[in-house]
Motif scaffolding. Structure first.
Motif, PDB file in Angstrom:
ATOM      1  N   GLU A 284       0.839  -1.200   0.000  1.00 59.36           N
ATOM      2  CA  GLU A 284       0.000   0.000   0.000  1.00 59.36           C
ATOM      3  C   GLU A 284       0.874   1.250   0.000  1.00 59.36           C
ATOM      4  OE1 GLU A 284      -2.893   0.059   3.061  1.00 59.36           O
ATOM      5  OE2 GLU A 284      -3.818  -1.846   2.479  1.00 59.36           O
ATOM      6  N   GLY A 285       0.402   2.272  -0.692  1.00 55.63           N
ATOM      7  CA  GLY A 285       1.140   3.528  -0.751  1.00 55.63           C
ATOM      8  C   GLY A 285       0.810   4.281  -2.027  1.00 55.63           C
ATOM      9  N   ASP A 286       1.457   5.417  -2.204  1.00 47.79           N
ATOM     10  CA  ASP A 286       1.234   6.242  -3.391  1.00 47.79           C
ATOM     11  C   ASP A 286       2.197   5.852  -4.501  1.00 47.79           C
ATOM     12  OD1 ASP A 286      -0.788   7.793  -2.231  1.00 47.79           O
ATOM     13  OD2 ASP A 286       0.673   9.156  -1.305  1.00 47.79           O
ATOM     14  N   LYS A 291       3.617  11.448  -6.620  1.00 41.93           N
ATOM     15  CA  LYS A 291       4.433  12.306  -5.754  1.00 41.93           C
ATOM     16  C   LYS A 291       5.270  13.302  -6.560  1.00 41.93           C
ATOM     17  CE  LYS A 291       4.279  11.826  -1.958  1.00 41.93           C
ATOM     18  NZ  LYS A 291       3.302  12.345  -0.972  1.00 41.93           N
ATOM     19  N   VAL A 327       6.627   2.540  -5.132  1.00 43.09           N
ATOM     20  CA  VAL A 327       5.559   3.009  -4.253  1.00 43.09           C
ATOM     21  C   VAL A 327       6.197   3.789  -3.105  1.00 43.09           C
ATOM     22  CG1 VAL A 327       3.884   2.231  -2.518  1.00 43.09           C
ATOM     23  CG2 VAL A 327       3.855   1.242  -4.806  1.00 43.09           C
ATOM     24  N   PHE A 328       5.547   4.876  -2.715  1.00 52.59           N
ATOM     25  CA  PHE A 328       6.002   5.695  -1.587  1.00 52.59           C
ATOM     26  C   PHE A 328       5.005   5.478  -0.459  1.00 52.59           C
ATOM     27  CE2 PHE A 328       6.827   9.873   0.518  1.00 52.59           C
ATOM     28  CZ  PHE A 328       8.206   9.747   0.643  1.00 52.59           C
ATOM     29  N   ASP A 329       5.421   4.765   0.601  1.00 55.19           N
ATOM     30  CA  ASP A 329       4.458   4.387   1.636  1.00 55.19           C
ATOM     31  C   ASP A 329       4.321   5.461   2.722  1.00 55.19           C
ATOM     32  OD1 ASP A 329       6.622   4.152   3.328  1.00 55.19           O
ATOM     33  OD2 ASP A 329       6.443   1.996   3.641  1.00 55.19           O
ATOM     34  N   LYS A 330       3.487   5.177   3.718  1.00 53.14           N
ATOM     35  CA  LYS A 330       3.198   6.164   4.762  1.00 53.14           C
ATOM     36  C   LYS A 330       4.396   6.450   5.658  1.00 53.14           C
ATOM     37  CE  LYS A 330       1.214   2.643   7.842  1.00 53.14           C
ATOM     38  NZ  LYS A 330      -0.010   2.234   8.584  1.00 53.14           N
ATOM     39  N   TYR A 331       5.403   5.578   5.604  1.00 55.12           N
ATOM     40  CA  TYR A 331       6.615   5.804   6.391  1.00 55.12           C
ATOM     41  C   TYR A 331       7.672   6.548   5.579  1.00 55.12           C
ATOM     42  CZ  TYR A 331       4.361   2.194   9.188  1.00 55.12           C
ATOM     43  OH  TYR A 331       3.454   1.474   9.920  1.00 55.12           O
ATOM     44  N   ARG A 332       7.265   7.058   4.407  1.00 52.84           N
ATOM     45  CA  ARG A 332       8.138   7.802   3.501  1.00 52.84           C
ATOM     46  C   ARG A 332       9.306   6.935   3.017  1.00 52.84           C
ATOM     47  NH1 ARG A 332       6.678  12.913   3.360  1.00 52.84           N
ATOM     48  NH2 ARG A 332       8.644  13.675   2.483  1.00 52.84           N
ATOM     49  N   THR A 333       8.965   5.688   2.747  1.00 52.71           N
ATOM     50  CA  THR A 333       9.947   4.732   2.238  1.00 52.71           C
ATOM     51  C   THR A 333       9.644   4.422   0.779  1.00 52.71           C
ATOM     52  OG1 THR A 333      10.145   3.708   4.423  1.00 52.71           O
ATOM     53  CG2 THR A 333      10.933   2.425   2.544  1.00 52.71           C
TER      54      THR A 333
END
Length: 425
Positions: A284-286, A291, A327-333
């Protein structure tokens, strides 16, 4: 007494030679680098024996039918013989046991010998020309008896099943042994994730008592519209592979290497080598493309530079670094979700060049924003130990030839970055 010893010696030699042929065939199918991760049960050897015999003589051969109708008894005899000679097979490093009872692996010494002994031209002719021709001819030969015996054959074939050797293959991944023949039967379909180019869908399955979202990805072969044009266009420039099997192995290898090195990558839940697909964790992520259109553009490119530098220090290049593959996840990874072209043979500078070219496309060829993003990429790359020569390499003529038709201002951005970083000094 002497005759018994001689008979046992012949029996052992035959078993040893058969196992070596089966393992050589397996190594050539999955590749030397991947073969060390393969695990198999003794039944793999037995089913491979039946399969290789059947491929030569045809399904309706009397011995084949007799073997399949009495498979349990014959299997027990084979396993008993294997157990009797197991000590000698392990001592001569024909088979090597693993820490998991009941599983074997291909011995390191066996792989080392195959690595330093390339396949002779005569052997290649036999394997790639003569044997396939014999298989085809013998299958044609069986058409006539099949036509005559159709009613009887149907009754007989409905009562017997030919086990697949692939059902006994496993792979060492995620600190556990995973089946190399995982099917769809326990996965609930949710929706398609791919186009007509890739067969990829989102599903749900139970893992250790918990329902998780998974992605099932099937690798199409060289006819794939996705890789055929790129493979032809980049010929001689980048080591892209069109083979479905090779792309699957590259992705699995990359995921395992990156996970072992502490990177956040999708977890592998299953692999089906025969059908060429994997089942992996849904991340999951953007989408990174999204971005790029935010105020965090330069920061995202800086983080991407950091990420690529860390990957390249492992001796691995990702091969396909389009922003849509991350993917850029909620932990900015930053998490890679498409690694089917990852290879140690691809120059690291290609990863930087392709990412930059497609970023320019997503920025709609705006020169100032494109150059700012390229400079941020370079700064992040250098800060995390990336080589300056890799960044300077983005101006290679071969890269310009491939990427300029996709991103017309790429050559100008690359050359300006080249001068900005002092590459010409």
């Amino acid at each position: 007494m002497g005759d018994i010893v001689k008979a046992k010696s012949i029996e052992y030699a035959a078993l040893r030679n058969f196992i070596m042929v089966a393992l050589k065939r397996l190594v050539r199918e999955v590749g030397l680098d991947f073969a060390a991760k393969i695990r198999f049960t003794p039944l793999y050897l037995f089913y491979d024996l039946l399969s290789s015999y059947r491929s030569l003589v045809g399904y309706l051969d009397p011995i084949n039918i007799c073997s399949l109708t009495n498979i349990e008894r014959i299997r027990n005899v084979f396993l008993m013989k294997l157990l009797n000679y197991l000590h000698y097979l392990e001592k001569q490093e024909v088979l090597c046991s693993t820490s998991v009872p009941g599983f074997f692996k291909i011995c390191e010494n066996f792989l080392r010998k195959m690595r330093i002994a390339p396949l002779l031209i005569a052997e290649r002719l036999v394997q790639e020309v003569l044997i396939p021709y014999m298989e085809y001819s013998l299958k044609i030969r069986n058409i006539i008896p099949l036509a005559i015996l159709i009613p009887e054959a149907r009754k007989l074939l409905s009562r017997i099943a030919a086990p697949s050797p692939y059902s006994e293959l496993y792979i060492s991944a995620n600190d556990e042994i995973l089946p190399f023949h995982r099917g769809f039967e326990k996965i609930s379909y949710i929706k398609s994730l791919g186009s007509t180019i890739n067969y990829t869908f989102l599903g749900e399955m139970t893992v250790r008592g918990k329902k998780v979202a998974v992605v099932v990805k099937k690798y199409r072969d060289w006819k794939s519209l996705k890789w055929l044009p790129i493979g032809l266009w980049t010929a001689g420039t980048v080591d892209f592979t069109l083979s479905a099997g090779e792309r699957l192995l590259r992705e699995v290898n990359a995921i395992m290497l990156l996970r072992k090195s502490g990177f956040r990558v999708p977890m592998i839940y299953g692999i089906n080598w025969h059908e060429k697909y994997i089942i992996r964790e849904y991340v999951e992520g953007d989408d990174l493309v999204k971005k790029l259109h935010s105020k965090d553009l330069e920061k995202i490119c800086f983080l991407m530079g950091c990420f690529l530098a860390k990957v390249h220090r492992l001796g691995l290049s990702l091969g396909d670094t389009r922003p849509s593959n991350f993917v850029f996840d909620k932990y900015r990874t930053i998490i890679p979700i498409d690694l089917e072209q990852a290879s140690s043979k691809i120059p690291p500078s290609w990863d930087l060049a392709e990412y930059l070219a497609f970023t320019i496309v997503h920025l709609k060829f705006k020169f100032d924003e494109s150059f700012a993003s390229s400079l941020s990429l370079a700064k992040g790359y250098l800060k995390n130990g990336g080589s300056l020569s890799n960044i300077c390499g983005i101006t290679r003529r071969s890269y310009i030839r491939v990427l300029a038709p996709i991103s017309p201002i790429y050559p100008f951005i690359a050359k300006k970055l080249y001068r900005e970083l002092g590459c010409s000094q």
